[in-house]
Design a protein around this motif. Structure first.
Motif, short mmCIF file in Angstrom:
data_model
loop_
_atom_site.label_atom_id
_atom_site.label_comp_id
_atom_site.label_asym_id
_atom_site.label_seq_id
_atom_site.Cartn_x
_atom_site.Cartn_y
_atom_site.Cartn_z
N UNK A 1 0.85 -1.19 0.00
CA UNK A 1 0.00 0.00 0.00
C UNK A 1 0.89 1.24 0.00
N UNK A 2 0.49 2.23 -0.80
CA UNK A 2 1.24 3.48 -0.88
C UNK A 2 0.28 4.64 -0.72
N UNK A 3 0.61 5.59 0.17
CA UNK A 3 -0.25 6.73 0.43
C UNK A 3 0.29 7.96 -0.30
N UNK A 4 -0.62 8.63 -1.05
CA UNK A 4 -0.27 9.81 -1.84
C UNK A 4 -0.90 11.06 -1.23
N UNK A 5 -0.63 12.21 -1.83
CA UNK A 5 -1.12 13.48 -1.30
C UNK A 5 -2.63 13.47 -1.13
N UNK A 6 -3.34 12.86 -2.08
CA UNK A 6 -4.79 12.84 -2.00
C UNK A 6 -5.32 11.97 -0.85
N UNK A 7 -4.46 11.09 -0.31
CA UNK A 7 -4.85 10.25 0.82
C UNK A 7 -4.70 10.96 2.16
N UNK A 8 -4.13 12.17 2.15
CA UNK A 8 -3.84 12.87 3.40
C UNK A 8 -5.11 13.39 4.08
N UNK A 9 -6.17 13.60 3.30
CA UNK A 9 -7.40 14.11 3.89
C UNK A 9 -7.95 13.11 4.91
N UNK A 10 -8.26 13.59 6.09
CA UNK A 10 -8.80 12.73 7.14
C UNK A 10 -7.79 12.36 8.20
N UNK A 11 -6.51 12.51 7.89
CA UNK A 11 -5.46 12.21 8.88
C UNK A 11 -5.15 13.45 9.70
N UNK A 12 -5.01 13.28 11.02
CA UNK A 12 -4.72 14.41 11.89
C UNK A 12 -3.78 13.98 13.01
N UNK A 13 -3.12 14.94 13.60
CA UNK A 13 -2.15 14.69 14.67
C UNK A 13 -2.86 14.18 15.92
N UNK A 14 -2.46 13.02 16.43
CA UNK A 14 -3.03 12.45 17.65
C UNK A 14 -2.09 12.66 18.84
#
Length: 464
Positions: A1-14
């Motif tokens: 699995x590879x995460x790209x710029x468009x996958x960043x939405x929804x991720x936040x600092x915990x």
């Protein structure tokens, strides 16, 4: 699995620990729901290198000497990224020792520069100042670990409504016992009577890193009884420093101040926030919550297992440093049985790792350590490093009321049920161990020097 710029939405600092930043997910993609990302940190002055080179670089993370140290686990020698090494170490060594139910080895995933730069904006905006002074997220990490979000329970979004809130306590348990090794010198025998945590507190206090010494004692937490665990939790709530945090629905509602300042306002705020997860009357919710957590931890027996792995350090750093020097000076040719034996994950047990039967180490002094063969020295060092992981890991206990406000039960198949000893309210519960990273061989001299600094500081200021 590879995460790209468009996958960043929804991720936040915990949040973060000493080595990794943790990102949680609140988006809609099913493959990420209920997961967090652990992305490594680097010193603030670290000069970034090219990400493409990171991905193509096939050099092992472990040094030649480390590959000899862990030769029974060849998959560790094959790891070419820190994330891959953490995954293998957790899966092949720590998981069998501590139990699959509380250790998630994670899934290594590739991260593009675009993804890292996008999520870093949220990290920079929310990272505590004291955390960002020395280290930042590695924008060339290349690979990270995708693991279960231990602050939540698995649910299918849209299929369950009116779930009760989830509350999580994150602890840094630290060393749960006093050493008994005969290798501890007479000048350092204070270690036989005072916990490592207490010794270290004095050093931090003298260095100005904390305003007051913590009341917490890991010896209480690892006492094996509910009363001792409760005392440890009460003391942590009074002087949390960085050793306890509470999350409600994944949002931190209690933690710090890191320097040991007052927590009165934080406790008052937590008292109000607990209304959604406790039937206890106002003014009694925090004490009842502490009793609930103590009962759940005692029932889980995870502290007993963690302590057992910590006790793999049978000879203290004073003995382990001699074994380290022998291991580094000799070659494996000095070992007549120098053929690697690959152990299956199910065979990795404390009994397999121990050099001798439990209790025998108490009779072994420096002269005995100096007589060890290369392979025996290797095992002493390896056990010390595994123990160091167990002494520095984190623990998360997550709870959710079994019934919602209408009395509807929402059990979870993989979770146990615990009952608050005083209110009788039932909760689903799970316990997880985290930050189970490999301790590196090159740090052995550092461990030894810090140990002596801690002892010398404590002795000097105790005499005043």
């Amino acid at each position: 699995m590879e995460l790209h710029k468009e996958d960043a939405e929804g991720w936040f600092y915990r949040g973060e620990g000493a080595a990794n930043i943790v990102l949680a997910y609140q988006g809609e993609k099913p493959s990420f729901i209920g997961r967090v990302l652990r992305i490594r940190k680097v010193p603030k002055n670290n000069k970034n290198h090219n990400l493409d080179q990171v991905k193509k670089d096939s050099k092992p993370v472990l040094s030649v000497d480390e590959r000899k140290l862990w030769r029974e686990w060849p998959s560790m020698a094959m790891a070419t990224t820190p994330a891959a090494l953490s995954h293998v170490y957790a899966a092949d060594i720590m998981q069998p020792l501590l139990g699959e139910s509380c250790v998630d080895a994670g899934l290594p995933v590739f991260l593009t520069t675009g993804f890292l730069e996008a999520v870093n904006e949220d990290v920079v905006a929310n990272q505590p100042e004291w955390r960002s002074k020395d280290a930042v997220m590695d924008l060339t990490a290349g690979v990270a670990l995708l693991i279960a979000d231990h602050a939540s329970f698995p649910t299918v979004r849209g299929q369950v409504n009116d779930l009760p809130p989830t509350i999580t306590v994150e602890l840094k348990p630290k060393w749960g016992c006093l050493p008994e090794a005969a290798t501890i010198s007479g000048e350092n025998n204070v270690k036989l009577h005072v916990s490592r945590f207490t010794l270290f507190q004095q050093l931090k206090f003298q260095q100005g890193k904390i305003k007051s010494v913590s009341k917490y004692s890991p010896l209480d937490l690892f006492s094996g009884n509910e009363e001792g665990i409760l005392k440890a939790l009460v003391d942590l709530f009074e002087t949390p420093q960085n050793n306890i945090r509470v999350f409600l629905e994944g949002e931190e509602v209690f933690g710090g101040p890191v320097d040991g300042g007052s927590t009165d306002e934080l406790v008052t705020s937590l008292e109000k926030k607990l209304a959604g997860v406790s039937v206890a009357p106002e003014g009694e919710r925090v004490p009842e919550f502490q009793r609930l957590v103590a009962s759940a931890l005692n029932k889980s027996k995870v502290l007993d297992q963690l302590l057992r792995v910590q006790k793999l350090d049978a000879y203290d750093i004073e003995g382990a440093i001699l074994a380290y020097k022998k291991f580094m000076e000799m070659t494996d040719d000095a070992d007549a049985d120098g053929v690697a034996t690959t152990l299956s994950r199910s065979e990795t047990r404390v009994e397999n790792l121990a050099l001798e039967p439990d209790g025998e180490h108490k009779k072994r002094d420096m002269a005995w350590i100096e007589s060890l063969s290369w392979d025996e020295s290797r095992r002493v060092v390896r056990n010390f490093l595994i123990s160091a992981t167990a002494k520095d890991c984190g623990l998360m206990i997550t709870l959710r009321p079994l019934n919602n406000s209408h009395g509807t039960p929402f059990p979870v198949r993989s979770a146990s049920i615990v009952t608050c000893p005083t209110t009788g309210q039932q909760y689903i519960c799970k316990v997880a161990l985290l930050d189970l990273d490999t301790k590196r061989l090159k740090k052995m001299p550092f461990y030894h020097s810090v140990d002596q600094e801690i002892v010398d500081t404590y002795k000097a200021h105790r005499a005043q």
